[in-house]
Design a protein around this motif. Sequence first.
Motif, mmCIF file in Angstrom:
data_model
loop_
_atom_site.group_PDB
_atom_site.id
_atom_site.type_symbol
_atom_site.label_atom_id
_atom_site.label_comp_id
_atom_site.label_asym_id
_atom_site.label_seq_id
_atom_site.Cartn_x
_atom_site.Cartn_y
_atom_site.Cartn_z
ATOM 1 N N ALA A 87 90.724 -1.106 105.036
ATOM 2 C CA ALA A 87 90.301 -1.130 106.439
ATOM 3 C C ALA A 87 90.913 0.003 107.255
ATOM 4 C CB ALA A 87 90.652 -2.479 107.062
ATOM 5 N N SER A 88 91.884 0.713 106.672
ATOM 6 C CA SER A 88 92.527 1.816 107.411
ATOM 7 C C SER A 88 91.951 3.182 107.044
ATOM 8 C CB SER A 88 94.032 1.812 107.141
ATOM 9 O OG SER A 88 94.597 0.626 107.572
ATOM 10 N N VAL A 89 90.865 3.190 106.305
ATOM 11 C CA VAL A 89 90.277 4.469 105.863
ATOM 12 C C VAL A 89 89.972 5.375 107.048
ATOM 13 C CG1 VAL A 89 88.247 5.514 104.784
ATOM 14 C CG2 VAL A 89 89.338 3.582 103.706
ATOM 15 N N MET A 90 89.367 4.804 108.093
ATOM 16 C CA MET A 90 88.950 5.637 109.225
ATOM 17 C C MET A 90 90.139 6.199 110.006
ATOM 18 S SD MET A 90 85.907 5.685 108.573
ATOM 19 C CE MET A 90 85.446 6.909 109.781
ATOM 20 N N THR A 91 91.276 5.506 109.901
ATOM 21 C CA THR A 91 92.474 5.979 110.603
ATOM 22 C C THR A 91 92.970 7.304 110.013
ATOM 23 O OG1 THR A 91 92.987 3.661 110.908
ATOM 24 C CG2 THR A 91 94.724 5.199 111.472
ATOM 25 N N CYS A 92 92.679 7.509 108.720
ATOM 26 C CA CYS A 92 93.090 8.761 108.059
ATOM 27 C C CYS A 92 92.478 9.974 108.767
ATOM 28 C CB CYS A 92 92.611 8.799 106.606
ATOM 29 S SG CYS A 92 93.383 7.626 105.537
ATOM 30 N N VAL A 93 91.209 9.835 109.180
ATOM 31 C CA VAL A 93 90.440 10.991 109.643
ATOM 32 C C VAL A 93 91.139 11.685 110.815
ATOM 33 C CG1 VAL A 93 88.184 11.768 110.453
ATOM 34 C CG2 VAL A 93 88.330 9.830 108.885
ATOM 35 N N ASP A 94 91.385 10.945 111.882
ATOM 36 C CA ASP A 94 92.013 11.568 113.041
ATOM 37 C C ASP A 94 93.529 11.365 113.070
ATOM 38 O OD1 ASP A 94 90.005 12.785 115.103
ATOM 39 O OD2 ASP A 94 89.014 11.048 114.222
ATOM 40 N N GLY A 95 93.993 10.282 112.467
ATOM 41 C CA GLY A 95 95.435 9.992 112.470
ATOM 42 C C GLY A 95 96.213 11.076 111.734
ATOM 43 N N TYR A 96 95.741 11.479 110.567
ATOM 44 C CA TYR A 96 96.440 12.501 109.780
ATOM 45 C C TYR A 96 96.412 13.851 110.497
ATOM 46 C CZ TYR A 96 97.960 15.150 105.671
ATOM 47 O OH TYR A 96 98.649 15.963 104.805
ATOM 48 N N GLN A 97 95.281 14.128 111.123
ATOM 49 C CA GLN A 97 95.168 15.387 111.876
ATOM 50 C C GLN A 97 96.152 15.395 113.050
ATOM 51 O OE1 GLN A 97 93.450 18.119 111.128
ATOM 52 N NE2 GLN A 97 92.787 17.104 109.252
ATOM 53 N N MET A 98 96.320 14.240 113.686
ATOM 54 C CA MET A 98 97.309 14.145 114.777
ATOM 55 C C MET A 98 98.705 14.407 114.230
ATOM 56 S SD MET A 98 96.112 10.966 117.198
ATOM 57 C CE MET A 98 97.435 11.155 118.385
ATOM 58 N N ALA A 99 98.998 13.839 113.045
ATOM 59 C CA ALA A 99 100.324 14.039 112.437
ATOM 60 C C ALA A 99 100.561 15.515 112.144
ATOM 61 C CB ALA A 99 100.438 13.211 111.158
ATOM 62 N N LEU A 100 99.539 16.205 111.649
ATOM 63 C CA LEU A 100 99.679 17.629 111.333
ATOM 64 C C LEU A 100 99.923 18.457 112.602
ATOM 65 C CD1 LEU A 100 96.904 18.176 108.617
ATOM 66 C CD2 LEU A 100 99.364 17.924 108.281
ATOM 67 N N ILE A 270 86.995 -3.776 107.169
ATOM 68 C CA ILE A 270 86.476 -2.481 106.699
ATOM 69 C C ILE A 270 85.266 -2.063 107.527
ATOM 70 C CG2 ILE A 270 85.591 -1.207 104.702
ATOM 71 C CD1 ILE A 270 87.042 -3.365 102.960
ATOM 72 N N ILE A 271 84.274 -2.956 107.613
ATOM 73 C CA ILE A 271 83.063 -2.621 108.366
ATOM 74 C C ILE A 271 83.395 -2.468 109.849
ATOM 75 C CG2 ILE A 271 80.805 -3.529 109.089
ATOM 76 C CD1 ILE A 271 80.494 -4.524 106.235
ATOM 77 N N ALA A 272 84.289 -3.332 110.362
ATOM 78 C CA ALA A 272 84.660 -3.262 111.782
ATOM 79 C C ALA A 272 85.237 -1.897 112.118
ATOM 80 C CB ALA A 272 85.665 -4.364 112.106
ATOM 81 N N SER A 273 86.132 -1.378 111.278
ATOM 82 C CA SER A 273 86.758 -0.088 111.597
ATOM 83 C C SER A 273 85.740 1.057 111.488
ATOM 84 C CB SER A 273 87.982 0.166 110.718
ATOM 85 O OG SER A 273 87.631 0.155 109.377
ATOM 86 N N PHE A 274 84.848 0.982 110.510
ATOM 87 C CA PHE A 274 83.795 2.017 110.373
ATOM 88 C C PHE A 274 82.900 2.024 111.610
ATOM 89 C CE2 PHE A 274 84.870 2.346 105.930
ATOM 90 C CZ PHE A 274 84.500 3.629 105.595
ATOM 91 N N MET A 275 82.455 0.815 111.997
ATOM 92 C CA MET A 275 81.546 0.710 113.145
ATOM 93 C C MET A 275 82.235 1.186 114.423
ATOM 94 S SD MET A 275 78.693 -0.302 111.955
ATOM 95 C CE MET A 275 77.693 -0.846 113.302
ATOM 96 N N SER A 276 83.495 0.832 114.566
ATOM 97 C CA SER A 276 84.230 1.233 115.769
ATOM 98 C C SER A 276 84.323 2.757 115.850
ATOM 99 C CB SER A 276 85.633 0.605 115.737
ATOM 100 O OG SER A 276 86.434 1.192 116.709
ATOM 101 N N TYR A 277 84.586 3.397 114.727
ATOM 102 C CA TYR A 277 84.683 4.872 114.717
ATOM 103 C C TYR A 277 83.348 5.496 115.145
ATOM 104 C CZ TYR A 277 86.189 9.516 113.243
ATOM 105 O OH TYR A 277 86.542 10.849 113.226
ATOM 106 N N ILE A 278 82.259 4.917 114.607
ATOM 107 C CA ILE A 278 80.925 5.434 114.957
ATOM 108 C C ILE A 278 80.675 5.256 116.455
ATOM 109 C CG2 ILE A 278 78.429 5.054 114.620
ATOM 110 C CD1 ILE A 278 79.192 4.247 111.693
#
Lengths: 495, 156
Positions: A87-100, A270-278
């Motif tokens: 369920a944390s897959v979508m957090t990788c997208v922007d979260g990791y970029q923020m960390a960088l 999982i679906i909730a986090s995907f939908m929220s990102y969209i």
Amino acid sequence: MWTDILYGFQVALTPDNLLFCFLGVLLGTLMGVLPGIGPAGAMAILLPISLQITPVGSIIMLAGIYYGSMYGGSTTSILVSIPGEAASVMTCVDGYQMALKGKAGPALGICAIGSFIAGTFSVVGLMLLAVPLAAAALKFGPPEFFSLVLMGLVLATYLSTKSALKALMSALLGMLLSWVGIDLVNGTNRFTFDLLELADGVGIVPLIMGLFGIAEVFSELEKSAVKTVSKVEITNLLPNREEWRQSAGAITRGSLLGFFLGMIPGGGGIIASFMSYIVEKKVSKHPERFGTGEIAGVAGPESANNAAAGSALIPLLSLGIPMNGTVSLLFAALMIHGVRPGPMLFSEHPDVFWGIVASMYVGNVMLLILNLPLIGMWVKVLKVPYRIIFPLIMLFCIIGVYAINLKTIDLGLMLAFGILGYLMRKFGFDPAPLCLAFILGPLLEVAMRQALLLSQGSFAIFFTRPLSAVCLGIALVLMLSNFIPFFSRKREKML
Amino acid sequence: MKHWSVYTGSDLWISLILMIFSGYVIHGALDLGVGTPREPGSGFMFLGTATLLGLLAIALFFRATLGRRQAAGSAERTHGWRILVVVAANFAYIFLMTPVGYVLCTFAFLFLLFQIYEKGSWIGAVAWSAATSVLSYLLFSTLLQVNLPQGLLRLG
């Protein structure tokens, strides 16, 4: 209701239950932080240990692991770009970029705060909705129950993986396995191969630990290397005013979306986090910034998956129907303790229901404390090499399964299900529908037999009762839509 | 030809295995007795479910035959041998735990597992294995009252 919730706090705030709640959220966060062990795996590994304690304490601890892992999963997503759980897959997208970009602190901070708000919101919803839903469910007869369970199962499989066909096959396998053992109606041995150990059926604990615990280890063992923690500075966990402004709407939308999607069969985090990102990308004035370190892309999905974790307990506790694979482990734990979730739970075991609700308030506060000031500790945990972790997981699984019946055949079954789970993952079959169907299979069989007895053998009973007919209609449409290429492609695209 | 969906080459074999499996369950269900709708027999649910599974396996077979074949996966090296070794070690553990005992068996099992994922120091692996097997025995046997087999070592 206030008397009930006060009673719940009396149950949850006893020293023992406070300790179990703390252990649950701590272990949940730990398992969420460690890549390769999802909430289902974590609950499976710790299920046998929970059998040593009281039913209320056990469920409080397991529920803590469940929602705690949702918090912990974001840490690895942000720092290593590996989701601690799916369920944390979508957090990788922007979260990791923020960390960088040197903003790991605010990313982790907004995750913890958003998760706390969403988690608390879903507990309030659970408290308000579960009781009326249970009262309505009391009016269900066997045909309605059969059709509702069947619809839930079909919906859950439909939304589980890209191939609905494979998910349905996985569910059917689960059902077949669930009926192995003595037929309680006429005493016939069904597919027991004359093994006395199988007379009581296939054990739920070896099955769950094999499919989720051992199989997850096998899948990780096959991979080459594990990424290491990037050298990021974690300072100032609290977001600034501008980041707050950008996150507030995302947290609200994520909480609402996650709450409703969590109650839908197969929905879950999982679906909730995907939908929220969209949704966040759609409503943003700068959608092009998503993927480059946008804080709303972290706050929304993290809130959504935590809200979904809480609301998924509503159908479990009020209807007695687990809506996804992870929640089905809670169902299994309740059943092992002799507590049957469903409409009667509120009158038969009020301590369990109100105790869980109150413990979730307490647990969410504990998680906020664990995740903000102790973030440095979780980063250190991430550095423990996998070669140390996986043998310990295997050992926990072995002792856990053996401790229940002290029979080595259970260990053999666990290993067999571990191999099956690994092969299923490898060839695109989701093991969650198998687990869900394994748990719901006996309920389906009993409801079907009772319904046929009521109707004197006429299957028309399932189609002449309105609620049952609607549920069966939905299930049938979903199943058939898989064979229509247009709908099949739309669905695959969505997932 | 219209491409239905993306399927892998292994789906063909899986569908055949599932067809054989469902055939076996149907045969077993008929032996158990299907009964009548008014009085369903022990094999009633098995028959219906296995039939549906068989039909879905046939659908998978046709999709695997007619569908668009997925390109081969990435060339990343996998370590399937590790799984084979762990499965073999598990089998040995299951058979030897009762006669040899929990502590010795767990020590050997963990020592092997600590070395499989990546090579570490032998002394470290011995120390970790010994500490974990003894501590877990004490935790589960003494604290949680789980009756773990003592085997060759007579403890407490």
